[in-house]
Motif scaffolding. Structure first.
Motif, short mmCIF file in Angstrom:
data_model
loop_
_atom_site.label_atom_id
_atom_site.label_comp_id
_atom_site.label_asym_id
_atom_site.label_seq_id
_atom_site.Cartn_x
_atom_site.Cartn_y
_atom_site.Cartn_z
N HIS B 26 37.44 35.41 31.27
CA HIS B 26 37.14 33.93 31.23
C HIS B 26 38.25 33.48 30.20
O HIS B 26 38.67 32.22 30.44
CB HIS B 26 35.76 33.22 30.89
CG HIS B 26 35.11 33.38 32.12
ND1 HIS B 26 34.37 34.55 32.44
CD2 HIS B 26 34.73 32.52 33.10
CE1 HIS B 26 33.49 34.42 33.65
NE2 HIS B 26 33.66 33.09 33.84
N ASP B 57 35.66 40.59 33.78
CA ASP B 57 34.46 40.16 34.31
C ASP B 57 34.86 39.20 35.62
O ASP B 57 36.08 39.30 36.27
CB ASP B 57 34.06 39.07 33.29
CG ASP B 57 35.13 37.89 32.73
OD1 ASP B 57 36.19 37.95 33.51
OD2 ASP B 57 34.61 37.17 31.78
N SER B 58 34.02 38.41 35.93
CA SER B 58 34.16 37.67 37.04
C SER B 58 35.50 36.70 37.11
O SER B 58 36.22 36.48 38.30
CB SER B 58 32.89 36.67 37.31
OG SER B 58 32.84 35.61 36.44
N ALA B 59 35.92 36.20 35.84
CA ALA B 59 37.18 35.56 35.70
C ALA B 59 38.25 36.39 36.05
O ALA B 59 39.31 36.10 36.82
CB ALA B 59 37.29 34.90 34.53
N LEU B 61 38.06 39.00 38.12
CA LEU B 61 38.15 39.08 39.47
C LEU B 61 38.86 38.25 40.47
O LEU B 61 39.43 38.31 41.33
CB LEU B 61 36.83 39.24 39.97
CG LEU B 61 35.96 40.66 39.41
CD1 LEU B 61 34.45 40.58 39.91
CD2 LEU B 61 36.46 41.83 39.86
N PHE B 90 34.10 49.82 37.77
CA PHE B 90 32.66 49.63 37.61
C PHE B 90 32.57 48.37 38.14
O PHE B 90 31.68 47.85 39.13
CB PHE B 90 32.23 49.89 36.23
CG PHE B 90 30.70 49.44 36.06
CD1 PHE B 90 29.81 50.44 36.57
CD2 PHE B 90 30.44 48.18 35.54
CE1 PHE B 90 28.44 50.08 36.19
CE2 PHE B 90 29.24 47.74 35.34
CZ PHE B 90 28.05 48.85 35.81
N THR B 91 33.11 47.34 37.74
CA THR B 91 33.05 45.83 38.01
C THR B 91 33.55 45.79 39.52
O THR B 91 32.64 45.09 40.30
CB THR B 91 34.16 44.88 36.97
OG1 THR B 91 33.78 45.35 35.66
CG2 THR B 91 33.50 43.27 37.33
N LEU B 94 30.91 47.00 41.62
CA LEU B 94 29.73 46.27 41.62
C LEU B 94 29.64 45.25 42.68
O LEU B 94 28.70 44.99 43.28
CB LEU B 94 29.44 45.88 40.08
CG LEU B 94 28.08 45.49 39.35
CD1 LEU B 94 27.31 46.81 39.52
CD2 LEU B 94 28.21 45.06 38.00
N ILE B 95 30.87 44.69 42.97
CA ILE B 95 30.80 43.34 43.76
C ILE B 95 31.19 43.96 45.04
O ILE B 95 30.97 43.31 46.22
CB ILE B 95 31.96 42.48 43.27
CG1 ILE B 95 31.64 42.01 41.61
CG2 ILE B 95 32.04 41.16 44.12
CD1 ILE B 95 30.29 41.20 41.81
N ARG C 791 30.15 34.91 41.96
CA ARG C 791 30.65 36.21 41.70
C ARG C 791 29.98 36.75 40.07
O ARG C 791 29.33 37.86 40.22
CB ARG C 791 32.04 36.47 41.42
CG ARG C 791 32.48 37.68 41.83
CD ARG C 791 33.99 37.81 41.96
NE ARG C 791 34.57 37.54 43.52
CZ ARG C 791 35.64 37.03 43.61
NH1 ARG C 791 36.42 36.21 42.57
NH2 ARG C 791 36.13 37.03 44.77
N GLY C 792 29.85 35.75 39.13
CA GLY C 792 29.21 36.06 37.83
C GLY C 792 27.70 36.44 38.11
O GLY C 792 27.40 37.40 37.46
N ALA C 794 26.43 37.29 40.38
CA ALA C 794 26.11 38.59 41.21
C ALA C 794 26.59 39.75 40.39
O ALA C 794 25.69 40.76 40.54
CB ALA C 794 27.36 38.40 42.55
N LEU C 795 27.43 39.56 39.44
CA LEU C 795 27.55 40.73 38.60
C LEU C 795 26.31 40.90 37.65
O LEU C 795 25.72 41.96 37.49
CB LEU C 795 28.67 40.35 37.50
CG LEU C 795 30.21 40.61 38.26
CD1 LEU C 795 31.08 40.09 37.33
CD2 LEU C 795 30.21 42.06 38.55
N ARG C 798 23.50 42.46 39.67
CA ARG C 798 23.78 43.80 39.99
C ARG C 798 23.25 44.66 38.92
O ARG C 798 23.08 45.77 38.97
CB ARG C 798 25.19 43.99 40.69
CG ARG C 798 25.49 43.27 41.69
CD ARG C 798 25.16 43.76 42.93
NE ARG C 798 24.97 42.96 44.17
CZ ARG C 798 26.11 42.58 44.90
NH1 ARG C 798 27.18 43.06 44.53
NH2 ARG C 798 26.26 41.92 45.86
N VAL C 799 23.62 44.26 37.75
CA VAL C 799 23.67 45.07 36.55
C VAL C 799 22.13 45.10 36.14
O VAL C 799 21.79 46.36 35.61
CB VAL C 799 24.51 44.63 35.31
CG1 VAL C 799 24.18 45.15 33.95
CG2 VAL C 799 26.04 44.48 35.56
#
Lengths: 274, 115, 824
Positions: B26, B57-59, B61, B90-91, B94-95, C791-792, C794-795, C798-799
């Motif tokens: 982020h 992280d999600s940012a 992604l 891994f990330t 995961l998604i 997405r956050g 979700a991560l 999932r973890v």
């Protein structure tokens, strides 16, 4: 060497000192020899009392000396007797004396004069002997055995003397039966001391002391003296610096008794001979 | 890490290879997106190599999402390199992110793009 | 009394006598001599007695017929007396007869003056006194003998009395000298004592000249007297008249007495006899004094040695003993004493000295050289002598001791080896009581005492090293538990005991702790302890249960025959679950201190000591789950045993002490408990205490400023923490990712970029679960881009296994994950 006079013991009393004659005169000290006491000078001293201060004394153990003052160790040699002479002179404050010594006292005078020469002006030695026993090269007139005989002879006269002395010693001379026995009243001596004195006298060897004398001296030698033969007088004369030898007509060992006039005249002549 | 270190762009076999390093999160995802877009030129294909990325992280992604979209819009086929078992993979796994565009190595990506 | 009647005429014819006949035949001798002794007339009687002819005598001196003694007497006594008093009576005169024999006579003499001529003549009557004189001589001899005997008896009595009162041999001199003076009028009396070993006669007594020693081989009278054991009178010389009597007792000669006399002194036979008696009496007295001295000396010596041994025994350690030794020796036996000990293990020297020579240096050589205030004249030789004596084990004499003192180097020996030296310098205060044999005896005793101390030190040192090496080994490091230990050796003994403690992790994520107590002390106990300790460790690591560990230990003990009757407590704590399994083999019960409850002893799982038959058949164990934060105490009985106190009282005291100090950090708690339990006693046994803390749930806490740039440091910090709490690598990334996402959400949506705001993060691990909480106090704004936001979340989802978002005053995101890697 100055001597310290012990204040508790008077040498004058101890040695029965008698002083006669002219008080302001020079001192003439007479010392008796072995076997007698100061009386043996009685025929000689009158000649000098007009001009001299005459000093007589008895050796400790003889005459009327203080017998209790006798210490075997002190009197084991002639030095002890010489010390007595010096103590007498010190106590009387006498200097430049004429010392007249008979027999063994001649040697006592030699020892004293060598020790304190200032006290003495002249020595008169009557019948001197520095050593009585013969030795290699020296004739004294006696053997060791002779001296042993003398000691025995003294012992022989011991008993008789003791008997004679007993009342005196016991302090009751008034008992007439004892008093009559006091035949040999002169020359008294304690027998034990007399014996020791004889030993000291006849066993001494004072030859080495003779050269130490510095003042004039006179040797009076008797004719036919068995105690001090002529050779001995010669020997003394040879070894005594500044000595003169006079041979007296008198015989025997006691010219002061047998020939007092001759003896006194010889002394007088010596003293007058300045 | 500076932007220059974070993003390097090179050409290999007529393709642009964009290499990202370090964390992409982020805090820096937008900067990374901009740097990559300004640094790449028109090319046969674009390889976005995430081998050197240590965190995503999600940012991150979202950043990848937008870059892929941008390159596709430029008509450049895009592949993303993320080694199997790595943290980026891994990330992504995961998604389930862009599974068709992810390959294990740059070489594999270039091969696919130039085939 | 009536007058006797007058003689009558009638008698006259019977007495036809003439005056001539009366003179010549008188019953006594008559002599008339002139004053110089010339014989003028002599009667026949005297001629008859002496055997001379008249002509032999007339005209010659009468003295020449005397013995020489009488001649001298005549000249010196008789003559003067006659001159002075005119007569003498009863004088003893000895004539020498013609045949040379002696005639003892008594003589009366009178001096007659001839009035006419003035000349004089001496008349002498001579009486034969042979019988009387022999009687007199006998009398005289008797008297003299009596006098001498009386004097001798007095002298001897005096001497014996004085000798009887002395108690030192040297004091014998004064009475002997006094006797010499009193009995013999000796001018010198010298007493010499014989040293039988050296064959030397040494002058005794105060002021004795040092040079006058005589060797028995010397050709002098003293040596001769010792050889013949009798009085020796050497031939007199003018300079030396002397008699030497040996000091004799039972035919042994102890010394000599030399009497010196003036020249010419003759020594009579009865004097020789008296000297002999003096020698015997003094010899006996000397012997008695010597026996007395010897007895006193031996008594003193044995008392001294006894004191030495006792005092040395009281000191612990060779250095202390060496110091005590030199302090005992000075000043009684020497003015300066120094001990040097070879120390093999250090190839150095231990040194102690009195007066303390240690100045600026600690080097033994320097200490020797500095002895007696740094005044050795020959330092190098002294050091070399001491070193040589140490090597050879021989007595040595120091080349030159300072200030003329004598110095002696004695070997210190023990077990047939030279272990050092004892240097003694100077005269002993108790000089007369010290001899070399005694000193050697002393050195042997000292050597043994020092060596014993040294051996004990070695044993102790080995045992201690062993113990230390066993006790201080790797300590397991794990944040989930802590271990603290205290080992207190007993005060009363320096021997190490067999107590031990140990802590180790087992491969199953557990920690094992053990406290044991091997019977006995010293190096055997220490080595047994080492073996048992290793065995327990190995068994525990092989994942045996506590009871199984004990069973195997029984086998171990039985097989190796070490450590029978050892007691031990073993406990194993599962660090994730808090499951505690334990077993006690004859050992005091572990004490459990739960975080929020009173301490309690764990009385389960008990069985007997190792190696006991009945115990080994029924090894038991117990288990319980203990909460985090619990503490467990294992200890040896030394901690709770006190004389005159029952064991349960000791345990109560321990529980009380634990309650008092429960808030203390673990290490402090262990020390405080030891202090509290041992304070009054000092500890008569070794004490061993192990405290195990089961850590509370691990906690990660962070307050993160609401800036995206702070995410990276947060992630690094959390990652490290997770690693420290054994969270496997494979799980750590996901957890960090979930945390980072949650914090980013809070910054982005809760604070909307307010840089002064703070997001708090808390992570705990407990019982295999990880709980993660991220909280903010901002007002939640609905996300603008729901795809990203989704997405956050979700991560995170999932973890983690569970995800709860709780919104109130702020937002709390609660996540939980069961940790896979650390579980069973």
């Amino acid at each position: 060497m100055p001597r310290v006079v012990s204040p508790s013991v008077s040498a004058v009393i101890r040695n029965n000192v008698t002083v006669t004659g002219r008080d302001t005169g020079p001192a003439l000290v007479f010392a008796h020899g072995f076997g007698c006491d100061q009386h043996m000078w009685r025929l000689v001293t009158p000649r000098f009392t007009d001009d001299y201060k005459v000093v007589l004394f008895d050796h400790v153990g003889c005459g009327r000396s203080d017998l209790s003052a006798y210490r075997p160790q002190r009197y084991a040699s002639l030095q002890g007797y010489a010390d007595d002479v010096l103590e007498i002179l010190a106590e009387l404050d006498l200097w430049d004396v004429v010392f007249v010594g008979h027999s063994v006292s001649a040697m006592i005078g030699v020892i004293a004069a060598a020790a304190e020469p200032d006290r003495f002006s002249r020595l008169v030695l009557v019948g001197p002997s520095p050593r009585y026993i013969d030795e290699d090269g020296y004739r004294g007139g006696f053997t060791r055995a002779d001296i042993d005989e003398l000691l025995e002879s003294l012992d022989s006269n011991y008993l008789g003397w003791s008997a004679a002395m007993a009342p005196v010693i016991m302090g009751n001379p008034d008992r007439p039966e004892l008093g009559t026995e006091l035949t040999n009243s002169f020359c008294q001596a304690d027998p034990a001391i007399a014996r020791r004195f004889a030993q000291v006298t006849f066993l001494s060897d004072n030859r080495a002391d003779l050269p130490k004398v510095t003042m004039p001296s006179l040797i009076l030698q008797c004719s036919d003296d068995v105690i001090a033969p002529y050779e001995v007088g010669e020997y003394v004369h040879r070894n005594l610096p500044g000595s003169s030898l006079v041979l007296l007509k008198a015989t025997g060992h006691c010219p002061n008794l047998s020939a007092p006039d001759e003896t006194a005249a010889a002394i007088d002549a010596f003293l007058s001979n300045d | 890490m500076t932007a220059a270190n974070r993003v390097t762009v090179g050409s290999e076999r007529s393709c642009e290879v964009v290499r990202l390093r370090g964390d992409v999160d982020h805090g820096n995802a937008e900067l990374v997106e901009r740097d990559v877009l300004t640094a790449t030129r028109a090319a046969v294909g674009v390889v976005i190599d995430l081998t050197g990325v240590t965190f995503l992280d999600s940012a991150g992604l979202r950043c990848l999402d937008r870059l892929v979209t941008a390159f596709l819009n430029r008509q450049a086929p895009v592949l993303v390199v993320a080694p199997d078992g790595g943290v980026v993979r891994f990330t992504l796994d995961l998604i389930g992110f862009l599974p068709d565009l992810v390959v294990g190595t740059v070489d594999e990506a270039l091969t696919q793009l130039t085939a | 009394m009536a007058e006797p009647p007058p003689p009558t005429e009638s008698f006259v014819p019977l007495l036809e006598e003439s005056a001539e006949d009366l003179y010549e035949g008188a019953p006594c001798g008559y002599l008339s001599v002139l004053p110089d002794g010339t014989v003028a007339r002599v009667n026949q009687t005297l001629l008859d007695w002496t055997g001379y002819q008249r002509a032999d005598l007339l005209g010659r001196r009468v003295q020449s017929f005397y013995t020489i003694g009488s001649r001298i007497f005549h000249e010196t006594h008789l003559g003067p007396l006659l001159h002075m008093q005119g007569e003498v009576r009863g004088v003893a005169i000895e004539f020498r007869r013609a045949d040379g024999s002696r005639l003892d006579t008594l003589v009366n003499a009178v001096l007659r003056q001839n009035p006419g001529t003035g000349s004089s003549v001496l008349r002498m009557t001579v009486f034969d006194a042979t019988d009387r004189r022999s009687y007199e001589r006998e009398l005289l001899d008797e008297r003299r003998r009596a006098e001498r005997n009386a004097a001798r008896i007095r002298v001897l009595q005096d001497m014996v009395a004085r000798c009887a009162s002395i108690d030192r041999a040297v004091d014998i001199v004064a009475p002997i000298v006094a006797a010499g003076t009193a009995a013999f009028e000796a001018s010198t009396t010298v007493v010499r004592l014989l040293d039988p070993e050296e064959s030397v006669l040494t002058v005794a007594g105060p002021g004795a000249p040092a040079t006058a020693s005589i060797l028995l081989a010397d050709p002098v009278a003293e040596a001769h007297a010792v050889r013949v054991g009798d009085v020796v009178v050497p031939e007199p010389t003018p300079a030396d008249v002397r008699a030497v009597t040996p000091l004799v007792v039972d035919d042994r000669v102890l010394g000599t007495v030399s009497f010196g006399f003036p020249p010419g002194r003759r020594i009579a036979a009865d004097e020789v006899e008296l000297m002999r008696t003096v020698g015997r009496q003094a010899g006996q007295a000397l012997e008695r004094v010597r026996l007395h001295e010897e007895t006193a000396r031996r008594a003193w010596q044995s008392a001294f040695l006894a004191r030495l041994s006792r005092d040395l025994d009281e000191a612990v350690g060779s250095a202390d003993r060496a110091r005590r030794l030199v302090n005992l020796l000075v000043p009684e036996l020497a003015e300066y004493a120094q001990v040097e000990m070879v120390r093999e293990e250090q190839t150095g020297w231990l040194s102690a000295s009195v007066p303390d020579a240690r100045g600026a240096t600690d080097s033994a050589d320097e200490v020797i050289a500095c002895g007696l205030r740094g005044t050795w004249p020959t330092r190098e030789e002294v050091v070399a002598t001491v070193r040589a004596a140490a090597r050879s084990g021989q007595v040595a004499t120091v080349p030159a001791a300072p200030h003329g003192r004598r110095g002696l180097v004695l070997p210190l020996r023990a077990r047939s080896a030279a272990i050092g030296t004892l240097l003694l310098v100077g005269e002993a205060a108790e000089r007369s009581r010290v001899d070399q044999d005694f000193l050697l005896d002393l050195a042997d005793r000292a050597g043994l005492a020092l060596d014993n101390a040294r051996l004990a030190e070695q044993d102790r040192e080995i045992a201690r090293t062993l113990q230390r090496s066993l006790l201080v080994t790797e300590r397991p490091t794990d944040s989930r538990f802590h271990v603290a230990t205290v080992y207190r050796p007993a005060v009363e003994t320096l021997e190490v005991g067999g107590d031990w403690y140990d802590a180790f992790t087992t491969s199953t994520g557990s920690v094992g702790v053990v406290v044991g107590d091997v019977v006995g002390r010293g190096i055997r106990a220490a080595s047994a302890m080492g073996q048992l300790r290793s065995a327990v460790r190995a068994l525990a690591k092989a994942q045996c249960s506590p009871a199984t560990v004990l069973k195997h230990m029984d086998d171990f003990v039985a097989t190796l025959e070490v450590g029978q009757m050892t007691t031990l407590a073993y406990a194993e704590l599962a660090l994730d679950t808090g499951m505690l399994r334990y077993a006690c083999a004859g050992h005091p019960p572990p004490l459990l201190l739960p975080p929020d409850a009173a301490p309690r002893f764990l009385w389960e799982g008990r069985s007997g000591p190792l190696g006991t038959h009945t115990a080994s058949r029924a090894r038991r164990e117990a288990e319980l789950t203990v909460p985090r934060g619990s503490r467990l105490l294992l200890y040896t009985d030394g901690l709770v045993e006190r004389r005159g106190e029952r064991i349960d009282q000791g345990l109560d005291r321990l529980a009380d002490a634990v309650e008092v100090h429960r808030k203390s950090p673990l290490a402090a708690l262990a020390e405080q408990l030891s202090d509290a339990m041992l304070d009054s006693e000092g500890g008569h046994d070794d004490t061993c205490l192990l405290a195990l803390a089961f850590a509370g749930a691990p906690l990660f806490r962070a307050a993160v400023p609401a800036r995206m740039s702070r995410l990276r440091p947060l992630r690094a910090e959390l990652h490290e923490w997770l690693a420290g709490h054994q969270v496997p690598e494979s799980e750590r990334y996901g957890i960090v990712l979930a945390c980072s996402e949650a914090v980013a959400n809070a910054i982005e949506h809760g604070y909307q970029g307010d840089p002064s705001a703070v997001v708090s993060v808390t992570v705990t691990i407990d019982g295999g679960f990880l709980d993660l909480r991220v909280s903010d106090t901002g007002r939640w704004r609905a996300p603008m881009a729901s795809a990203d936001r989704g997405r956050g979340m979700a991560l995170m989802g999932r973890v983690m296994d569970d995800l709860v978002v709780d919104r109130g005053a702020g937002t709390n995101v609660l996540m939980r994950r069961e940790l896979r890697g650390t579980g069973r």
